[in-house]
Design a protein around this motif. Structure first.
Motif, PDB file in Angstrom:
ATOM      1  N   HIS A 178       7.480  33.962  13.276  1.00 56.97           N
ATOM      2  CA  HIS A 178       6.667  33.044  14.034  1.00 56.97           C
ATOM      3  C   HIS A 178       7.386  31.978  14.668  1.00 56.97           C
ATOM      4  O   HIS A 178       8.518  31.404  13.995  1.00 56.97           O
ATOM      5  N   PRO A 179       7.414  31.589  15.882  1.00 58.63           N
ATOM      6  CA  PRO A 179       8.159  30.676  16.560  1.00 58.63           C
ATOM      7  C   PRO A 179       7.955  29.057  16.365  1.00 58.63           C
ATOM      8  O   PRO A 179       8.907  28.552  16.471  1.00 58.63           O
ATOM      9  N   HIS A 180       7.085  28.906  15.399  1.00 56.19           N
ATOM     10  CA  HIS A 180       6.744  27.508  15.300  1.00 56.19           C
ATOM     11  C   HIS A 180       7.359  26.961  13.909  1.00 56.19           C
ATOM     12  O   HIS A 180       6.845  27.759  13.079  1.00 56.19           O
ATOM     13  N   ASP A 181       8.222  26.001  13.897  1.00 58.54           N
ATOM     14  CA  ASP A 181       8.695  25.412  12.556  1.00 58.54           C
ATOM     15  C   ASP A 181       7.730  25.106  11.512  1.00 58.54           C
ATOM     16  O   ASP A 181       7.877  24.999  10.342  1.00 58.54           O
ATOM     17  N   LEU A 182       6.614  24.525  12.058  1.00 62.63           N
ATOM     18  CA  LEU A 182       5.375  24.172  11.079  1.00 62.63           C
ATOM     19  C   LEU A 182       4.793  25.585  10.326  1.00 62.63           C
ATOM     20  O   LEU A 182       4.358  25.320   9.000  1.00 62.63           O
ATOM     21  N   MET A 183       4.860  26.662  10.937  1.00 64.85           N
ATOM     22  CA  MET A 183       4.609  27.811  10.100  1.00 64.85           C
ATOM     23  C   MET A 183       5.727  28.248   9.083  1.00 64.85           C
ATOM     24  O   MET A 183       5.357  28.577   8.054  1.00 64.85           O
ATOM     25  N   HIS A 184       7.278  28.038   9.601  1.00 63.60           N
ATOM     26  CA  HIS A 184       8.023  28.182   8.822  1.00 63.60           C
ATOM     27  C   HIS A 184       8.181  27.178   7.445  1.00 63.60           C
ATOM     28  O   HIS A 184       8.393  27.807   6.488  1.00 63.60           O
ATOM     29  N   LYS A 185       7.622  25.899   7.300  1.00 62.33           N
ATOM     30  CA  LYS A 185       7.655  25.281   6.614  1.00 62.33           C
ATOM     31  C   LYS A 185       6.429  25.260   5.653  1.00 62.33           C
ATOM     32  O   LYS A 185       6.488  25.560   4.330  1.00 62.33           O
ATOM     33  N   ALA A 186       5.214  25.913   6.058  1.00 68.76           N
ATOM     34  CA  ALA A 186       4.409  26.289   5.043  1.00 68.76           C
ATOM     35  C   ALA A 186       4.404  27.698   4.429  1.00 68.76           C
ATOM     36  O   ALA A 186       4.260  27.774   3.349  1.00 68.76           O
ATOM     37  N   THR A 187       5.285  28.605   5.308  1.00 71.26           N
ATOM     38  CA  THR A 187       5.744  29.858   4.385  1.00 71.26           C
ATOM     39  C   THR A 187       6.714  29.486   3.283  1.00 71.26           C
ATOM     40  O   THR A 187       6.466  29.801   2.224  1.00 71.26           O
ATOM     41  N   GLY A 188       7.571  28.597   3.674  1.00 82.77           N
ATOM     42  CA  GLY A 188       8.667  28.262   2.705  1.00 82.77           C
ATOM     43  C   GLY A 188       8.075  27.445   1.343  1.00 82.77           C
ATOM     44  O   GLY A 188       8.300  27.790   0.339  1.00 82.77           O
ATOM     45  N   TRP A 189       7.084  26.631   1.842  1.00 82.59           N
ATOM     46  CA  TRP A 189       6.525  25.948   0.546  1.00 82.59           C
ATOM     47  C   TRP A 189       5.717  26.807  -0.257  1.00 82.59           C
ATOM     48  O   TRP A 189       5.825  26.706  -1.443  1.00 82.59           O
ATOM     49  N   LEU A 190       4.962  27.713   0.221  1.00 81.98           N
ATOM     50  CA  LEU A 190       4.209  28.534  -0.571  1.00 81.98           C
ATOM     51  C   LEU A 190       5.153  29.751  -1.521  1.00 81.98           C
ATOM     52  O   LEU A 190       4.853  29.802  -2.798  1.00 81.98           O
ATOM     53  N   LEU A 191       6.392  29.948  -0.948  1.00 87.99           N
ATOM     54  CA  LEU A 191       7.201  30.935  -1.371  1.00 87.99           C
ATOM     55  C   LEU A 191       7.903  29.871  -2.783  1.00 87.99           C
ATOM     56  O   LEU A 191       8.130  30.408  -3.868  1.00 87.99           O
ATOM     57  N   ARG A 192       8.144  28.507  -2.422  1.00 86.55           N
ATOM     58  CA  ARG A 192       8.744  27.702  -3.407  1.00 86.55           C
ATOM     59  C   ARG A 192       7.636  27.635  -4.726  1.00 86.55           C
ATOM     60  O   ARG A 192       8.012  27.629  -5.704  1.00 86.55           O
ATOM     61  N   GLU A 193       6.295  27.562  -4.459  1.00 86.74           N
ATOM     62  CA  GLU A 193       5.421  27.504  -5.417  1.00 86.74           C
ATOM     63  C   GLU A 193       5.299  28.535  -6.243  1.00 86.74           C
ATOM     64  O   GLU A 193       5.067  28.724  -7.639  1.00 86.74           O
ATOM     65  N   ILE A 194       5.591  29.859  -5.568  1.00 88.58           N
ATOM     66  CA  ILE A 194       5.846  31.082  -6.333  1.00 88.58           C
ATOM     67  C   ILE A 194       6.873  30.921  -7.306  1.00 88.58           C
ATOM     68  O   ILE A 194       6.890  31.232  -8.541  1.00 88.58           O
ATOM     69  N   GLY A 195       8.038  30.329  -6.907  1.00 92.89           N
ATOM     70  CA  GLY A 195       9.149  30.225  -7.833  1.00 92.89           C
ATOM     71  C   GLY A 195       8.946  29.151  -8.831  1.00 92.89           C
ATOM     72  O   GLY A 195       9.378  29.492  -9.930  1.00 92.89           O
ATOM     73  N   LYS A 196       8.119  28.294  -8.680  1.00 93.12           N
ATOM     74  CA  LYS A 196       7.988  27.196  -9.661  1.00 93.12           C
ATOM     75  C   LYS A 196       6.961  28.087 -10.956  1.00 93.12           C
ATOM     76  O   LYS A 196       7.012  27.732 -12.187  1.00 93.12           O
ATOM     77  N   MET A 197       5.988  28.903 -10.531  1.00 95.74           N
ATOM     78  CA  MET A 197       5.190  29.766 -11.403  1.00 95.74           C
ATOM     79  C   MET A 197       6.098  31.063 -12.247  1.00 95.74           C
ATOM     80  O   MET A 197       5.979  30.986 -13.266  1.00 95.74           O
TER      81      MET A 197
END
Length: 238
Positions: A178-197
């Motif tokens: 996706h071209p927008h940085d805000l989508m990259h932030k959201a995607t990375g944030w959710l992946l990070r939450e997976i890692g915490k679990m």
């Protein structure tokens, strides 16, 4: 006077002088986090939560529509906070479905990260998880509208909290380019939450896809890993 106008008046009485102008200037110079035309009046989020708790039992969905369609950011955020309280207190399936239908009908007013992240996984995520219905989120993920795409992936936070990761990873892969940085932030944030679990789940995903991940997405995803791992992924990305 409708109840929506009553709520708007209560919020107006809580305005912090000058704060709206500061917020207006700050967010208009950002990277698109807030839509053009947003007005900020300077009411704090704790105050908005207090107003939402006061009115969520009595305000109707029709009246909420009036509040949610306002150009004033604090009106829209308060409307969504009210909707979250309504959803959490509604136990019958019919009542919950009415709220979901209302939410989906008004997505055009949920057009910045604050509004999406405040309401989405608590309403859509919970509903889709409890009813084993991912079709709503899949449709949003396929939308051309960035905020609807963000709704889809942020909603999967509820799935992550329940230890279910596949939907998040599917949407992450869909949105890596996706071209927008805000989508990259959201995607990375959710992946990070997976890692915490479950760190193994995140590492398996990263080992397959980290080289194709946008840098912002990768940085968010690996933020909670130990330093050596983080550096290995970052070096491999350069």
């Amino acid at each position: 006077m409708t109840l929506a106008k009553v709520v708007a008046k209560v919020l107006a009485d809580l305005v912090i002088p000058g704060k709206g102008e500061i917020l207006q200037t700050f967010f208009k110079t950002g990277k698109g986090e807030y839509g053009e035309g947003d007005i900020f009046i300077g009411v704090t989020v704790p105050e908005q939560r207090s107003v939402a708790k006061e009115f969520y039992k009595t305000i109707t969905l029709d009246e909420l529509s009036e509040l949610l369609s306002s150009k004033i950011h604090e009106h829209r955020l308060t409307a969504l906070l009210i909707l979250v309280y309504k959803f959490e207190k509604t136990k019958d399936k019919i009542g919950q479905k009415e709220i979901i239908d209302f939410y989906l009908k008004h997505t055009k007013y949920i057009n910045n990260w604050d509004l999406v992240d405040t309401s989405c996984y608590k309403i859509l995520g919970r509903y889709c998880f409890e009813n084993q219905n991912s079709k709503i989120l899949e449709k949003l993920s396929d939308s051309d509208d960035m905020w609807e795409k963000r709704m889809a992936i942020v909603a999967t936070m509820h799935h992550i909290k329940k230890g279910k990761f596949e939907l998040t990873k599917t949407f992450a892969l869909k949105n890596l380019k996706h071209p927008h940085d805000l989508m990259h932030k959201a995607t990375g944030w959710l992946l990070r939450e997976i890692g915490k679990m479950n760190e193994t789940e995140l590492l398996d995903f990263l080992n397959l896809h980290y080289k194709e991940m946008p840098r912002t997405c990768l940085r968010y995803a690996i933020e909670k890993l130990d330093e050596e791992l983080r550096q290995n992924y970052l070096k491999g990305r350069i």
